[in-house]
Design a protein around this motif. Structure first.
Motif, PDB file in Angstrom:
ATOM      1  N   GLN A 112      10.970   9.318  -4.119  1.00 42.99           N
ATOM      2  CA  GLN A 112       9.622   8.953  -4.953  1.00 42.99           C
ATOM      3  C   GLN A 112       9.575   7.519  -4.810  1.00 42.99           C
ATOM      4  O   GLN A 112       8.029   7.125  -4.627  1.00 42.99           O
ATOM      5  N   GLY A 113      10.228   6.619  -5.075  1.00 39.46           N
ATOM      6  CA  GLY A 113      10.112   5.168  -4.682  1.00 39.46           C
ATOM      7  C   GLY A 113       9.514   4.920  -3.244  1.00 39.46           C
ATOM      8  O   GLY A 113       8.712   3.968  -2.932  1.00 39.46           O
ATOM      9  N   TYR A 114      10.090   5.766  -2.494  1.00 36.17           N
ATOM     10  CA  TYR A 114       9.437   5.461  -0.929  1.00 36.17           C
ATOM     11  C   TYR A 114       8.144   6.108  -0.819  1.00 36.17           C
ATOM     12  O   TYR A 114       6.983   5.498  -0.265  1.00 36.17           O
ATOM     13  N   ASP A 115       7.686   7.130  -1.563  1.00 32.71           N
ATOM     14  CA  ASP A 115       6.526   7.711  -1.468  1.00 32.71           C
ATOM     15  C   ASP A 115       5.538   6.679  -2.043  1.00 32.71           C
ATOM     16  O   ASP A 115       4.258   6.355  -1.909  1.00 32.71           O
ATOM     17  N   VAL A 116       5.887   6.282  -3.312  1.00 28.08           N
ATOM     18  CA  VAL A 116       4.995   5.014  -4.040  1.00 28.08           C
ATOM     19  C   VAL A 116       4.457   3.997  -3.460  1.00 28.08           C
ATOM     20  O   VAL A 116       3.730   3.576  -3.268  1.00 28.08           O
ATOM     21  N   SER A 117       5.664   3.436  -2.469  1.00 21.66           N
ATOM     22  CA  SER A 117       5.595   2.357  -1.722  1.00 21.66           C
ATOM     23  C   SER A 117       4.769   2.446  -0.491  1.00 21.66           C
ATOM     24  O   SER A 117       3.822   1.800  -0.111  1.00 21.66           O
ATOM     25  N   ARG A 118       4.893   3.681  -0.069  1.00 24.35           N
ATOM     26  CA  ARG A 118       4.127   4.138   0.930  1.00 24.35           C
ATOM     27  C   ARG A 118       2.577   4.439   0.543  1.00 24.35           C
ATOM     28  O   ARG A 118       1.632   4.102   1.314  1.00 24.35           O
ATOM     29  N   SER A 152      -0.470   2.067   1.750  1.00 24.64           N
ATOM     30  CA  SER A 152      -1.738   2.702   2.216  1.00 24.64           C
ATOM     31  C   SER A 152      -2.799   2.261   1.373  1.00 24.64           C
ATOM     32  O   SER A 152      -4.035   2.029   1.924  1.00 24.64           O
ATOM     33  N   SER A 153      -2.838   2.183  -0.008  1.00 27.33           N
ATOM     34  CA  SER A 153      -3.689   1.588  -0.792  1.00 27.33           C
ATOM     35  C   SER A 153      -4.251   0.167  -0.272  1.00 27.33           C
ATOM     36  O   SER A 153      -5.465  -0.088  -0.271  1.00 27.33           O
ATOM     37  N   VAL A 154      -3.290  -0.503  -0.075  1.00 23.58           N
ATOM     38  CA  VAL A 154      -3.432  -2.094   0.306  1.00 23.58           C
ATOM     39  C   VAL A 154      -4.308  -2.091   1.528  1.00 23.58           C
ATOM     40  O   VAL A 154      -5.226  -2.619   1.807  1.00 23.58           O
ATOM     41  N   GLU A 155      -3.855  -1.230   2.555  1.00 20.71           N
ATOM     42  CA  GLU A 155      -4.250  -0.982   3.883  1.00 20.71           C
ATOM     43  C   GLU A 155      -5.733  -0.573   3.729  1.00 20.71           C
ATOM     44  O   GLU A 155      -6.510  -1.282   4.538  1.00 20.71           O
ATOM     45  N   ILE A 156      -6.219   0.268   2.758  1.00 19.98           N
ATOM     46  CA  ILE A 156      -7.524   0.994   2.726  1.00 19.98           C
ATOM     47  C   ILE A 156      -8.263  -0.128   1.740  1.00 19.98           C
ATOM     48  O   ILE A 156      -9.503  -0.501   2.332  1.00 19.98           O
ATOM     49  N   ARG A 157      -7.792  -0.890   0.938  1.00 19.21           N
ATOM     50  CA  ARG A 157      -8.491  -2.063   0.143  1.00 19.21           C
ATOM     51  C   ARG A 157      -8.936  -3.152   1.510  1.00 19.21           C
ATOM     52  O   ARG A 157      -9.987  -3.522   1.599  1.00 19.21           O
ATOM     53  N   GLU A 158      -7.838  -3.435   2.364  1.00 12.93           N
ATOM     54  CA  GLU A 158      -7.978  -4.310   3.290  1.00 12.93           C
ATOM     55  C   GLU A 158      -9.026  -4.088   4.325  1.00 12.93           C
ATOM     56  O   GLU A 158     -10.004  -4.796   4.484  1.00 12.93           O
ATOM     57  N   GLY A 197     -11.457  -1.650   3.831  1.00  8.04           N
ATOM     58  CA  GLY A 197     -12.725  -1.629   3.072  1.00  8.04           C
ATOM     59  C   GLY A 197     -13.278  -3.120   2.978  1.00  8.04           C
ATOM     60  O   GLY A 197     -14.489  -3.374   3.002  1.00  8.04           O
ATOM     61  N   SER A 198     -12.444  -3.788   2.598  1.00  3.19           N
ATOM     62  CA  SER A 198     -12.735  -5.284   2.372  1.00  3.19           C
ATOM     63  C   SER A 198     -13.269  -5.984   3.580  1.00  3.19           C
ATOM     64  O   SER A 198     -14.204  -6.601   3.780  1.00  3.19           O
ATOM     65  N   GLU A 199     -12.767  -5.563   4.769  1.00  3.89           N
ATOM     66  CA  GLU A 199     -13.071  -6.016   6.177  1.00  3.89           C
ATOM     67  C   GLU A 199     -14.611  -5.413   6.555  1.00  3.89           C
ATOM     68  O   GLU A 199     -15.495  -6.165   6.813  1.00  3.89           O
ATOM     69  N   ILE A 200     -14.578  -4.073   6.099  1.00  5.02           N
ATOM     70  CA  ILE A 200     -15.534  -3.450   6.557  1.00  5.02           C
ATOM     71  C   ILE A 200     -17.017  -4.183   5.631  1.00  5.02           C
ATOM     72  O   ILE A 200     -18.069  -4.514   6.111  1.00  5.02           O
ATOM     73  N   LEU A 201     -16.731  -4.243   4.359  1.00  7.39           N
ATOM     74  CA  LEU A 201     -17.676  -4.980   3.426  1.00  7.39           C
ATOM     75  C   LEU A 201     -18.167  -6.416   3.783  1.00  7.39           C
ATOM     76  O   LEU A 201     -18.944  -6.577   3.665  1.00  7.39           O
ATOM     77  N   LYS A 202     -16.980  -6.905   4.377  1.00  7.76           N
ATOM     78  CA  LYS A 202     -17.375  -8.622   4.919  1.00  7.76           C
ATOM     79  C   LYS A 202     -18.197  -8.540   6.182  1.00  7.76           C
ATOM     80  O   LYS A 202     -19.027  -9.122   6.108  1.00  7.76           O
TER      81      LYS A 202
END
Length: 182
Positions: free
Chosen positions: A20-26, A30-36, A38-43
């Protein structure tokens, strides 16, 4: 083996917290990657929008300059048009004044000529060769002082000598005719 019975099967609850810890970190990564991403796309979109905005600003500035030039040209043309119109009006007024003056002068001449014609008609009507109107023809009045000059008498047309007489019948025929014409 008997110890194997104590072991938990795969996927048992003892491995669940680690996975579960592995899945949460994953999920977090992936959430951080999506944010990054998305942030790049928005920039990138922001940069594109800023570039477009700068282009639009330049275009607006250019159009404003064009509008100002056109307004200035329009003002100059309007001023020129009004100046030309005023010039034409002044010329027309000058020509009209000159024409009116000529008309007044011509009417004055016509009036004068009509008066002369009327006077001549009156003279013609009231005077005939057999009985001239001596009041209206002062040149036909006989002079008050008449003297006969003795000696040679010249024709008035060829001489400057003045011949006066109290009676025209005493004068030679050419001189009588001359006096009668005068």
């Amino acid at each position: 083996p008997p110890g194997d019975a104590c072991q938990e099967p795969v996927g048992a609850p003892s491995e669940a917290p680690a996975q579960q810890g592995y899945d949460v970190s994953r999920l977090r990564s992936s959430s951080v990657e999506i944010r990054e991403k998305g942030s790049e796309i928005l920039k990138e979109e922001l940069q594109k929008a800023q570039k477009e905005l700068k282009l639009k600003d330049r275009e607006c500035e250019r159009l404003c300059k064009v509008r100002e030039q056109l307004e200035q040209e329009l003002e100059e043309l309007t001023a020129s048009l009004f100046e030309e119109a005023h010039k034409m009006v002044r010329e027309a007024n000058t020509k009209q004044a000159a024409s009116e003056k000529q008309l007044r002068e011509a009417r004055g001449k016509i009036d004068m000529l009509q008066a002369e014609v009327t006077a001549l008609k009156t003279l013609v009507i009231t005077s005939t060769p057999s009985s001239p109107n001596r009041e209206q023809h002062p040149q036909l009045k006989s002079p008050s002082k008449t003297t006969v000059r003795k000696g040679h008498v010249r024709n008035k047309s060829t001489s400057s000598a003045v011949v006066t007489t109290s009676s025209p019948s005493l004068l030679p025929e050419p001189i009588r005719r001359e006096i009668g014409r005068a």
